[in-house]
Motif scaffolding. Structure first.
Motif, PDB file in Angstrom:
ATOM      1  N   VAL A 260       0.853  -1.187   0.000  1.00 26.52           N
ATOM      2  CA  VAL A 260       0.000   0.000   0.000  1.00 26.52           C
ATOM      3  C   VAL A 260       0.891   1.239   0.000  1.00 26.52           C
ATOM      4  O   VAL A 260       1.783   1.368   0.844  1.00 26.52           O
TER       5      VAL A 260
ATOM      6  N   ARG B 130       0.544   4.310   0.907  1.00 24.28           N
ATOM      7  CA  ARG B 130       0.541   5.177   2.075  1.00 24.28           C
ATOM      8  C   ARG B 130       1.251   4.567   3.272  1.00 24.28           C
ATOM      9  O   ARG B 130       1.717   5.288   4.166  1.00 24.28           O
TER      10      ARG B 130
ATOM     11  N   ASP C 124      -7.428   4.208   0.077  1.00 25.43           N
ATOM     12  CA  ASP C 124      -6.628   3.010  -0.216  1.00 25.43           C
ATOM     13  C   ASP C 124      -7.394   1.954  -1.010  1.00 25.43           C
ATOM     14  O   ASP C 124      -6.926   0.826  -1.145  1.00 25.43           O
TER      15      ASP C 124
ATOM     16  N   ASP D  64      -5.511  -0.179  -3.706  1.00 21.33           N
ATOM     17  CA  ASP D  64      -4.504  -1.066  -3.119  1.00 21.33           C
ATOM     18  C   ASP D  64      -5.160  -2.214  -2.364  1.00 21.33           C
ATOM     19  O   ASP D  64      -4.713  -3.367  -2.440  1.00 21.33           O
ATOM     20  N   ASP D  65      -6.219  -1.910  -1.612  1.00 25.64           N
ATOM     21  CA  ASP D  65      -6.895  -2.946  -0.820  1.00 25.64           C
ATOM     22  C   ASP D  65      -7.537  -4.010  -1.715  1.00 25.64           C
ATOM     23  O   ASP D  65      -7.561  -5.202  -1.367  1.00 25.64           O
TER      24      ASP D  65
ATOM     25  N   ARG E  46      -8.611  11.080  -3.812  1.00 27.67           N
ATOM     26  CA  ARG E  46      -7.904  10.509  -2.661  1.00 27.67           C
ATOM     27  C   ARG E  46      -7.558  11.558  -1.611  1.00 27.67           C
ATOM     28  O   ARG E  46      -7.806  11.364  -0.417  1.00 27.67           O
TER      29      ARG E  46
END
Length: 286
Positions: free
Chosen positions: A78, A80, A191, A194-195, A262
């Motif tokens: 991820v 972040r 996210d 990515d998740d 985002r």
């Protein structure tokens, strides 16, 4: 290990427990303080305020350490979270567990002067906080479970003041679940891509194209439940002025998240500090 190395290690631990990002502690603190004021029928004893404020910071920090331990194999994928101290390999997994255990122990020592019921609830709070990171593996709405973890200071506050947990405390905990669903869905929208790739379950994924609508409905339910408690306690116009301000803040969040950008979703998440502060201010004034 020389002094410079020790300072560097402590700085890594501070990042592990997010001392540089106090928003999480504030999201726990506002509902806890609100419960203390309601249970006390006004300003509570300063010792209780000190115990619960310090304990909230300690337990949030312990939760961050455990969360990073549980997610260490996911966070590297991820954007972040890839540079977090544990994920990037700058501290070991056992160190994160040790930090979490130490902070939880300190939090428990804080409540030793309080009654037995408060201590019993603190054990349940630790169990909920410790198991939350694993709910993302299979539960479609882990943010609801997070709301329980983030709101457990509510029944503990009532127990500390009244040596009992009345129905209104559980209504406030339910309200906190819906608030957490709102703000952590905003967080999860950051996210989402990515998740989806790594297989983590979040409310942003579960709600899909209805995510913005779901956030606003959760805000509305949260405020309605808090309003019901305040009305049952006979709180005055100051209370409803605070709720009106909170509703206005929720409306502002809609303008931030409606395009699902985002950065603006993350800004909305962080801005929930002011929503929680408005609700608390209303309760204190009421």
């Amino acid at each position: 290990m020389n002094l410079v190395a020790v300072r560097h290690r402590l700085a890594l631990y501070a990042r592990l427990v997010r001392l540089d990002k106090p928003i999480g502690s504030l999201l726990l603190l506002w509902p806890t303080l609100s419960a203390l004021w309601l249970a006390s029928g006004g300003p509570p004893a300063w010792t209780l305020v000190a115990i619960f404020t310090t304990g909230t910071v300690l337990m949030r920090s312990a939760g961050c350490a455990i969360n990073d331990f549980a997610d260490r194999d996911f966070d590297r994928h991820v954007k972040r979270t890839a540079e977090r101290p544990l994920t990037s390999g700058r501290i070991a997994a056992w160190e994160a567990v040790a930090v979490a255990a130490l902070l939880a122990l300190l939090a428990f020592l804080l409540i030793l002067p309080l009654n037995t019921l408060t201590k019993q609830l603190s054990v349940a709070a630790v169990i909920v906080a410790g198991t939350y990171p694993y709910f993302k593996r299979f539960f479609a709405l882990p943010q609801a479970y997070l709301g329980i973890a983030f709101g457990f200071g509510i029944p503990m506050a009532y127990a500390a003041v009244l040596d009992a947990v009345p129905a209104e405390a559980w209504v406030l905990l339910a309200a906190n679940v819906f608030w957490a669903l709102a703000y952590d869905t905003e967080y999860a929208m950051v996210d989402r891509d990515d998740d989806l790739l790594i297989g983590i379950r979040t409310s942003a994924i579960t709600f899909g194209r209805f995510d913005v609508l779901a956030v606003m409905i959760c805000y509305a339910i949260h405020l309605l439940l808090v309003a019901a408690v305040g009305a049952s306690q006979g709180l005055g116009m100051g209370f409803f002025a605070g709720l009106l301000a909170a509703a206005g803040i929720a409306g502002y969040h809609y303008t931030l998240i409606r395009e699902r950008d985002r950065l603006r979703c993350f800004a909305a998440f962080r801005h929930n500090n002011w929503l929680g502060a408005a609700v608390f201010a209303g309760i204190a004034l009421g």
